[in-house]
Design a protein around this motif. Structure first.
Motif, PDB file in Angstrom:
ATOM      1  N   LYS A 298      17.099  35.349  74.902  1.00 42.68           N
ATOM      2  CA  LYS A 298      18.164  36.118  74.252  1.00 42.68           C
ATOM      3  C   LYS A 298      18.661  35.490  72.953  1.00 42.68           C
ATOM      4  CE  LYS A 298      20.051  38.991  77.834  1.00 42.68           C
ATOM      5  NZ  LYS A 298      20.391  40.266  77.228  1.00 42.68           N
ATOM      6  N   THR A 299      18.497  34.181  72.795  1.00 36.08           N
ATOM      7  CA  THR A 299      18.983  33.528  71.578  1.00 36.08           C
ATOM      8  C   THR A 299      17.874  33.250  70.570  1.00 36.08           C
ATOM      9  OG1 THR A 299      18.770  31.289  72.504  1.00 36.08           O
ATOM     10  CG2 THR A 299      20.891  32.431  72.834  1.00 36.08           C
ATOM     11  N   ALA A 300      16.660  33.645  70.890  1.00 33.41           N
ATOM     12  CA  ALA A 300      15.535  33.419  69.973  1.00 33.41           C
ATOM     13  C   ALA A 300      15.860  34.035  68.610  1.00 33.41           C
ATOM     14  CB  ALA A 300      14.261  34.032  70.540  1.00 33.41           C
ATOM     15  N   GLY A 301      15.598  33.270  67.563  1.00 33.51           N
ATOM     16  CA  GLY A 301      15.841  33.766  66.214  1.00 33.51           C
ATOM     17  C   GLY A 301      17.271  33.591  65.728  1.00 33.51           C
ATOM     18  N   THR A 302      18.135  33.005  66.564  1.00 31.34           N
ATOM     19  CA  THR A 302      19.520  32.739  66.158  1.00 31.34           C
ATOM     20  C   THR A 302      19.746  31.229  66.174  1.00 31.34           C
ATOM     21  OG1 THR A 302      20.547  32.673  68.359  1.00 31.34           O
ATOM     22  CG2 THR A 302      20.219  34.867  67.364  1.00 31.34           C
ATOM     23  N   ASN A 303      20.870  30.805  65.613  1.00 30.46           N
ATOM     24  CA  ASN A 303      21.193  29.379  65.644  1.00 30.46           C
ATOM     25  C   ASN A 303      21.445  28.883  67.063  1.00 30.46           C
ATOM     26  OD1 ASN A 303      20.883  28.732  62.943  1.00 30.46           O
ATOM     27  ND2 ASN A 303      22.954  29.353  62.426  1.00 30.46           N
ATOM     28  N   PHE A 304      21.748  29.794  67.996  1.00 33.43           N
ATOM     29  CA  PHE A 304      21.954  29.382  69.388  1.00 33.43           C
ATOM     30  C   PHE A 304      20.680  28.804  70.004  1.00 33.43           C
ATOM     31  CE2 PHE A 304      25.560  32.332  69.158  1.00 33.43           C
ATOM     32  CZ  PHE A 304      26.557  31.520  69.668  1.00 33.43           C
ATOM     33  N   SER A 305      19.536  29.159  69.449  1.00 35.68           N
ATOM     34  CA  SER A 305      18.278  28.643  70.009  1.00 35.68           C
ATOM     35  C   SER A 305      18.191  27.121  69.884  1.00 35.68           C
ATOM     36  CB  SER A 305      17.078  29.303  69.327  1.00 35.68           C
ATOM     37  OG  SER A 305      17.014  28.941  67.961  1.00 35.68           O
ATOM     38  N   LYS A 306      19.037  26.536  69.046  1.00 32.32           N
ATOM     39  CA  LYS A 306      19.074  25.082  68.892  1.00 32.32           C
ATOM     40  C   LYS A 306      19.893  24.406  69.994  1.00 32.32           C
ATOM     41  CE  LYS A 306      19.067  25.632  63.881  1.00 32.32           C
ATOM     42  NZ  LYS A 306      19.885  25.478  62.675  1.00 32.32           N
ATOM     43  N   TYR A 307      20.565  25.212  70.823  1.00 30.76           N
ATOM     44  CA  TYR A 307      21.480  24.673  71.840  1.00 30.76           C
ATOM     45  C   TYR A 307      21.141  25.209  73.231  1.00 30.76           C
ATOM     46  CZ  TYR A 307      23.839  24.058  67.394  1.00 30.76           C
ATOM     47  OH  TYR A 307      24.117  23.748  66.099  1.00 30.76           O
ATOM     48  N   PRO A 308      19.961  24.854  73.751  1.00 38.58           N
ATOM     49  CA  PRO A 308      19.622  25.318  75.108  1.00 38.58           C
ATOM     50  C   PRO A 308      20.536  24.656  76.139  1.00 38.58           C
ATOM     51  CG  PRO A 308      18.043  23.687  74.376  1.00 38.58           C
ATOM     52  CD  PRO A 308      18.945  23.960  73.195  1.00 38.58           C
ATOM     53  N   LEU A 309      20.573  25.237  77.319  1.00 38.77           N
ATOM     54  CA  LEU A 309      21.347  24.598  78.389  1.00 38.77           C
ATOM     55  C   LEU A 309      20.787  23.208  78.633  1.00 38.77           C
ATOM     56  CD1 LEU A 309      21.948  27.272  81.184  1.00 38.77           C
ATOM     57  CD2 LEU A 309      23.596  26.308  79.591  1.00 38.77           C
ATOM     58  N   PRO A 310      21.639  22.217  78.740  1.00 40.08           N
ATOM     59  CA  PRO A 310      21.156  20.848  78.976  1.00 40.08           C
ATOM     60  C   PRO A 310      20.659  20.675  80.410  1.00 40.08           C
ATOM     61  CG  PRO A 310      23.548  20.924  79.043  1.00 40.08           C
ATOM     62  CD  PRO A 310      23.089  22.299  78.645  1.00 40.08           C
TER      63      PRO A 310
ATOM     64  N   GLN B  53      31.059  23.289  73.300  1.00 37.70           N
ATOM     65  CA  GLN B  53      31.403  22.986  74.693  1.00 37.70           C
ATOM     66  C   GLN B  53      30.731  24.021  75.587  1.00 37.70           C
ATOM     67  OE1 GLN B  53      33.426  20.213  75.499  1.00 37.70           O
ATOM     68  NE2 GLN B  53      32.986  19.859  73.343  1.00 37.70           N
ATOM     69  N   ILE B  54      30.059  23.544  76.627  1.00 41.39           N
ATOM     70  CA  ILE B  54      29.360  24.441  77.555  1.00 41.39           C
ATOM     71  C   ILE B  54      30.041  24.341  78.915  1.00 41.39           C
ATOM     72  CG2 ILE B  54      27.169  24.982  78.690  1.00 41.39           C
ATOM     73  CD1 ILE B  54      25.753  23.726  76.281  1.00 41.39           C
ATOM     74  N   GLY B  55      30.390  25.497  79.468  1.00 45.57           N
ATOM     75  CA  GLY B  55      31.021  25.535  80.785  1.00 45.57           C
ATOM     76  C   GLY B  55      30.293  26.512  81.698  1.00 45.57           C
ATOM     77  N   PHE B  56      30.612  26.415  82.977  1.00 44.36           N
ATOM     78  CA  PHE B  56      29.958  27.245  83.983  1.00 44.36           C
ATOM     79  C   PHE B  56      30.994  27.864  84.909  1.00 44.36           C
ATOM     80  CE2 PHE B  56      27.074  23.865  82.770  1.00 44.36           C
ATOM     81  CZ  PHE B  56      25.937  24.569  82.455  1.00 44.36           C
ATOM     82  N   SER B  57      30.640  28.995  85.488  1.00 44.23           N
ATOM     83  CA  SER B  57      31.500  29.623  86.486  1.00 44.23           C
ATOM     84  C   SER B  57      30.625  30.196  87.598  1.00 44.23           C
ATOM     85  CB  SER B  57      32.343  30.736  85.859  1.00 44.23           C
ATOM     86  OG  SER B  57      31.505  31.774  85.374  1.00 44.23           O
ATOM     87  N   THR B  58      31.179  30.234  88.784  1.00 44.88           N
ATOM     88  CA  THR B  58      30.467  30.841  89.906  1.00 44.88           C
ATOM     89  C   THR B  58      31.430  31.675  90.739  1.00 44.88           C
ATOM     90  OG1 THR B  58      30.876  28.970  91.382  1.00 44.88           O
ATOM     91  CG2 THR B  58      28.799  28.957  90.179  1.00 44.88           C
ATOM     92  N   GLN B  59      30.874  32.672  91.353  1.00 41.49           N
ATOM     93  CA  GLN B  59      31.582  33.454  92.359  1.00 41.49           C
ATOM     94  C   GLN B  59      30.553  33.720  93.453  1.00 41.49           C
ATOM     95  OE1 GLN B  59      32.935  37.282  90.989  1.00 41.49           O
ATOM     96  NE2 GLN B  59      33.726  37.862  92.957  1.00 41.49           N
ATOM     97  N   ILE B  60      30.963  33.563  94.704  1.00 46.23           N
ATOM     98  CA  ILE B  60      30.016  33.784  95.800  1.00 46.23           C
ATOM     99  C   ILE B  60      30.431  34.996  96.612  1.00 46.23           C
ATOM    100  CG2 ILE B  60      29.264  31.386  95.925  1.00 46.23           C
ATOM    101  CD1 ILE B  60      31.127  31.035  98.339  1.00 46.23           C
ATOM    102  N   GLN B  61      29.419  35.711  97.100  1.00 44.77           N
ATOM    103  CA  GLN B  61      29.634  36.898  97.918  1.00 44.77           C
ATOM    104  C   GLN B  61      28.619  36.895  99.060  1.00 44.77           C
ATOM    105  OE1 GLN B  61      28.934  39.809  94.841  1.00 44.77           O
ATOM    106  NE2 GLN B  61      31.036  39.743  94.120  1.00 44.77           N
TER     107      GLN B  61
END
Length: 145
Positions: free
Chosen positions: A118-130, A37-45
């Motif tokens: 940052k995820t190069a070489g890990t299994n996370f590299s298979k799950y880029p942001l859509p 599951q991919i989620g996002f957060s924002t804060q504005i200033q």
């Protein structure tokens, strides 16, 4: 109803890491991409006096309820006449007109590139942001309290 034609003059001044956490050992070769599951957060200033708009933008990957990757970055934009886009509401909330989808587009694209590196070489590299509809993301983030 058509949006009014607004001339927006802005530039990305800087991007800086706020925090980054990754647990590569929790994501094995056999993980079904749909279980992440991919989620996002924002804060504005907004800083009206200096025409600076800071967007703290983050993404979080969760697998079976565990946070396995969390990345938070600060994006600093310079916006000419920033005050024309910002409304400070009586309930202490802030309304951002016209420019938020532009900021989110830059933040999402930049975050995608950061995560690739940052995820190069890990299994996370298979799950880029859509691919993400930033207008829908903006609407979803705006309705979250």
């Amino acid at each position: 109803m058509a949006e009014e034609n607004v001339n927006i003059q802005m530039r990305l001044a800087s991007v800086s890491e706020v925090s980054f956490m990754m647990s590569p050992g929790k994501v094995g070769d056999n993980v079904n991409p749909e279980t992440i599951q991919i989620g996002f957060s924002t804060q504005i200033q907004p800083d009206i006096e200096n025409n600076i708009f800071n967007l703290i933008f983050g993404t979080r990957y969760e697998l079976n309820g565990d946070v396995v990757l969390e990345s938070l970055y600060k994006f600093e934009f310079e916006v000419k006449n920033l005050s024309q886009f910002i409304v400070f509401n009586d309930n202490q909330s802030i309304t951002v007109n016209h420019i938020m989808p532009h900021f989110l587009s830059v933040a999402v694209g930049t975050m995608r590139g950061i995560l690739v590196v940052k995820t190069a070489g890990t299994n996370f590299s298979k799950y880029p942001l859509p691919m993400i509809d930033v207008n829908q993301l903006n609407a979803n983030l705006s309705t979250q309290g």
